[in-house]
Every structure is written in C-alpha cells, then in structure tokens.
Design a protein around this motif. Structure first.
Motif, PDB file in Angstrom:
ATOM      1  N   MET A   1     -62.010  67.367 -45.010  1.00  0.00           N
ATOM      2  CA  MET A   1     -62.542  67.895 -43.760  1.00  0.00           C
ATOM      3  C   MET A   1     -61.821  67.316 -42.548  1.00  0.00           C
ATOM      4  O   MET A   1     -61.305  66.204 -42.603  1.00  0.00           O
ATOM      5  CB  MET A   1     -64.036  67.561 -43.663  1.00  0.00           C
ATOM      6  CG  MET A   1     -64.862  68.211 -44.751  1.00  0.00           C
ATOM      7  SD  MET A   1     -66.490  67.468 -44.939  1.00  0.00           S
ATOM      8  CE  MET A   1     -66.107  66.065 -45.992  1.00  0.00           C
ATOM      9  N   ASN A   2     -61.836  68.093 -41.476  1.00  0.00           N
ATOM     10  CA  ASN A   2     -61.275  67.679 -40.196  1.00  0.00           C
ATOM     11  C   ASN A   2     -62.295  68.064 -39.130  1.00  0.00           C
ATOM     12  O   ASN A   2     -62.585  69.240 -38.938  1.00  0.00           O
ATOM     13  CB  ASN A   2     -59.931  68.371 -39.959  1.00  0.00           C
ATOM     14  CG  ASN A   2     -59.289  67.970 -38.652  1.00  0.00           C
ATOM     15  OD1 ASN A   2     -59.142  68.806 -37.771  1.00  0.00           O
ATOM     16  ND2 ASN A   2     -58.887  66.741 -38.524  1.00  0.00           N
ATOM     17  N   ASN A   3     -62.852  67.047 -38.443  1.00  0.00           N
ATOM     18  CA  ASN A   3     -63.922  67.331 -37.489  1.00  0.00           C
ATOM     19  C   ASN A   3     -63.395  67.560 -36.077  1.00  0.00           C
ATOM     20  O   ASN A   3     -62.188  67.510 -35.831  1.00  0.00           O
ATOM     21  CB  ASN A   3     -64.987  66.234 -37.532  1.00  0.00           C
ATOM     22  CG  ASN A   3     -64.485  64.883 -37.051  1.00  0.00           C
ATOM     23  OD1 ASN A   3     -63.472  64.785 -36.358  1.00  0.00           O
ATOM     24  ND2 ASN A   3     -65.192  63.837 -37.401  1.00  0.00           N
ATOM     25  N   SER A   4     -64.309  67.778 -35.156  1.00  0.00           N
ATOM     26  CA  SER A   4     -63.938  68.094 -33.768  1.00  0.00           C
ATOM     27  C   SER A   4     -63.225  66.937 -33.068  1.00  0.00           C
ATOM     28  O   SER A   4     -62.557  67.145 -32.062  1.00  0.00           O
ATOM     29  CB  SER A   4     -65.178  68.507 -32.979  1.00  0.00           C
ATOM     30  OG  SER A   4     -66.130  67.457 -32.994  1.00  0.00           O
ATOM     31  N   GLU A   5     -63.371  65.720 -33.584  1.00  0.00           N
ATOM     32  CA  GLU A   5     -62.667  64.558 -33.030  1.00  0.00           C
ATOM     33  C   GLU A   5     -61.296  64.392 -33.675  1.00  0.00           C
ATOM     34  O   GLU A   5     -60.633  63.393 -33.466  1.00  0.00           O
ATOM     35  CB  GLU A   5     -63.504  63.298 -33.235  1.00  0.00           C
ATOM     36  CG  GLU A   5     -64.837  63.342 -32.541  1.00  0.00           C
ATOM     37  CD  GLU A   5     -65.761  62.215 -32.953  1.00  0.00           C
ATOM     38  OE1 GLU A   5     -65.352  61.345 -33.748  1.00  0.00           O
ATOM     39  OE2 GLU A   5     -66.902  62.213 -32.482  1.00  0.00           O
ATOM     40  N   ASP A   6     -60.905  65.365 -34.480  1.00  0.00           N
ATOM     41  CA  ASP A   6     -59.629  65.374 -35.207  1.00  0.00           C
ATOM     42  C   ASP A   6     -59.508  64.210 -36.186  1.00  0.00           C
ATOM     43  O   ASP A   6     -58.434  63.682 -36.417  1.00  0.00           O
ATOM     44  CB  ASP A   6     -58.442  65.409 -34.246  1.00  0.00           C
ATOM     45  CG  ASP A   6     -57.226  66.057 -34.891  1.00  0.00           C
ATOM     46  OD1 ASP A   6     -57.404  66.920 -35.767  1.00  0.00           O
ATOM     47  OD2 ASP A   6     -56.099  65.676 -34.533  1.00  0.00           O
ATOM     48  N   ARG A   7     -60.645  63.832 -36.769  1.00  0.00           N
ATOM     49  CA  ARG A   7     -60.663  62.804 -37.817  1.00  0.00           C
ATOM     50  C   ARG A   7     -60.788  63.492 -39.169  1.00  0.00           C
ATOM     51  O   ARG A   7     -61.566  64.431 -39.331  1.00  0.00           O
ATOM     52  CB  ARG A   7     -61.846  61.850 -37.632  1.00  0.00           C
ATOM     53  CG  ARG A   7     -61.693  60.947 -36.434  1.00  0.00           C
ATOM     54  CD  ARG A   7     -62.806  59.932 -36.353  1.00  0.00           C
ATOM     55  NE  ARG A   7     -62.728  59.010 -37.481  1.00  0.00           N
ATOM     56  CZ  ARG A   7     -63.768  58.310 -37.927  1.00  0.00           C
ATOM     57  NH1 ARG A   7     -64.951  58.422 -37.354  1.00  0.00           N
ATOM     58  NH2 ARG A   7     -63.628  57.497 -38.955  1.00  0.00           N
ATOM     59  N   PHE A   8     -60.048  62.990 -40.135  1.00  0.00           N
ATOM     60  CA  PHE A   8     -60.107  63.537 -41.489  1.00  0.00           C
ATOM     61  C   PHE A   8     -61.058  62.713 -42.341  1.00  0.00           C
ATOM     62  O   PHE A   8     -61.150  61.487 -42.197  1.00  0.00           O
ATOM     63  CB  PHE A   8     -58.715  63.535 -42.135  1.00  0.00           C
ATOM     64  CG  PHE A   8     -57.845  64.652 -41.656  1.00  0.00           C
ATOM     65  CD1 PHE A   8     -57.884  65.895 -42.271  1.00  0.00           C
ATOM     66  CD2 PHE A   8     -56.991  64.466 -40.585  1.00  0.00           C
ATOM     67  CE1 PHE A   8     -57.083  66.934 -41.822  1.00  0.00           C
ATOM     68  CE2 PHE A   8     -56.182  65.494 -40.135  1.00  0.00           C
ATOM     69  CZ  PHE A   8     -56.230  66.732 -40.763  1.00  0.00           C
ATOM     70  N   SER A   9     -61.760  63.411 -43.222  1.00  0.00           N
ATOM     71  CA  SER A   9     -62.660  62.756 -44.162  1.00  0.00           C
ATOM     72  C   SER A   9     -62.634  63.537 -45.468  1.00  0.00           C
ATOM     73  O   SER A   9     -62.111  64.651 -45.540  1.00  0.00           O
ATOM     74  CB  SER A   9     -64.085  62.695 -43.608  1.00  0.00           C
ATOM     75  OG  SER A   9     -64.592  63.993 -43.411  1.00  0.00           O
ATOM     76  N   VAL A  10     -63.228  62.933 -46.504  1.00  0.00           N
ATOM     77  CA  VAL A  10     -63.274  63.572 -47.812  1.00  0.00           C
ATOM     78  C   VAL A  10     -64.637  63.291 -48.441  1.00  0.00           C
ATOM     79  O   VAL A  10     -65.271  62.262 -48.168  1.00  0.00           O
ATOM     80  CB  VAL A  10     -62.116  63.079 -48.720  1.00  0.00           C
ATOM     81  CG1 VAL A  10     -62.280  61.627 -49.104  1.00  0.00           C
ATOM     82  CG2 VAL A  10     -61.950  63.960 -49.930  1.00  0.00           C
ATOM     83  N   HIS A  11     -65.099  64.250 -49.245  1.00  0.00           N
ATOM     84  CA  HIS A  11     -66.356  64.096 -49.972  1.00  0.00           C
ATOM     85  C   HIS A  11     -66.164  64.663 -51.365  1.00  0.00           C
ATOM     86  O   HIS A  11     -65.557  65.725 -51.524  1.00  0.00           O
ATOM     87  CB  HIS A  11     -67.482  64.848 -49.264  1.00  0.00           C
ATOM     88  CG  HIS A  11     -68.813  64.667 -49.901  1.00  0.00           C
ATOM     89  ND1 HIS A  11     -69.310  65.539 -50.837  1.00  0.00           N
ATOM     90  CD2 HIS A  11     -69.736  63.692 -49.760  1.00  0.00           C
ATOM     91  CE1 HIS A  11     -70.495  65.113 -51.232  1.00  0.00           C
ATOM     92  NE2 HIS A  11     -70.775  63.995 -50.602  1.00  0.00           N
ATOM     93  N   GLY A  12     -66.670  63.953 -52.375  1.00  0.00           N
ATOM     94  CA  GLY A  12     -66.564  64.402 -53.755  1.00  0.00           C
ATOM     95  C   GLY A  12     -67.893  64.865 -54.306  1.00  0.00           C
ATOM     96  O   GLY A  12     -68.943  64.294 -54.005  1.00  0.00           O
TER      97      GLY A  12
END
Length: 97
Positions: free
Chosen positions: A45-56
C-alpha cells in the motif's frame, strides 16, 4: 514494467499509482500479490503521505497490522525478495493496458 534488476524497483515505486488500485475508504493505493512463503497474499500500500506499507493475509494467518517501511532500503529488499510473485501479479495487469 517487471522487476528484473534491482534498479527496476525504483521505477515501480515511482509509478506505483499507475499500477495499483485505489481504496477510497482507506485513502490509499494498493497492489495485491502472492505471499509464497506463507501461502497467502501480500497487500502493498501507498497512503496519502506517500508512505509504503505491507500487510499479509492467508488462510492460516493474518498480520495484526500493516507494517510501514521506514527506509527505502527496506521496501527495496522486500520487493526484491518477492519479485517473482509481484511480477506474476503484474503481468495480467500490463497485458490488459
């Protein structure tokens, strides 16, 4: 573009919004691909703050929360390790465009 070389990852991340789907509720872009180690799926994922994250998420597991990448080297390593699954999910999307 597929991940064939490590420097392809920078291009993928810069163009993530063109590859991903938009989640209006969560206000983020996301891309789902197989988690081959655990037999489920990853959601990058890439949020509105332009930070990337991942979820399994899988049949026998679910990460408690999404994991944010604090450094670019972390997301680069993650995508490099999972490039085969990422590329496999990307191929149908690129063939349609």
């Amino acid at each position: 573009m597929l991940i064939k070389k490590k420097n392809d990852i920078a291009f993928i991340l810069e163009n993530f919004k063109q590859l991903a789907q938009w989640d209006a509720t969560g206000q983020k872009f996301y891309f789902v691909f197989a988690d081959r180690k655990r037999g489920g799926q990853w959601t990058l994922m890439n949020n509105s703050e332009d930070r990337f994250s991942v979820h399994g998420l899988g049949e026998d597991y679910m990460d408690e929360q999404e994991h944010f990448f604090d450094e670019s080297s972390q997301i680069h390593s993650f995508l490099w390790e999972n490039r085969a699954a990422f590329n496999a999910a990307l191929k149908p999307a690129t063939m349609c465009s």
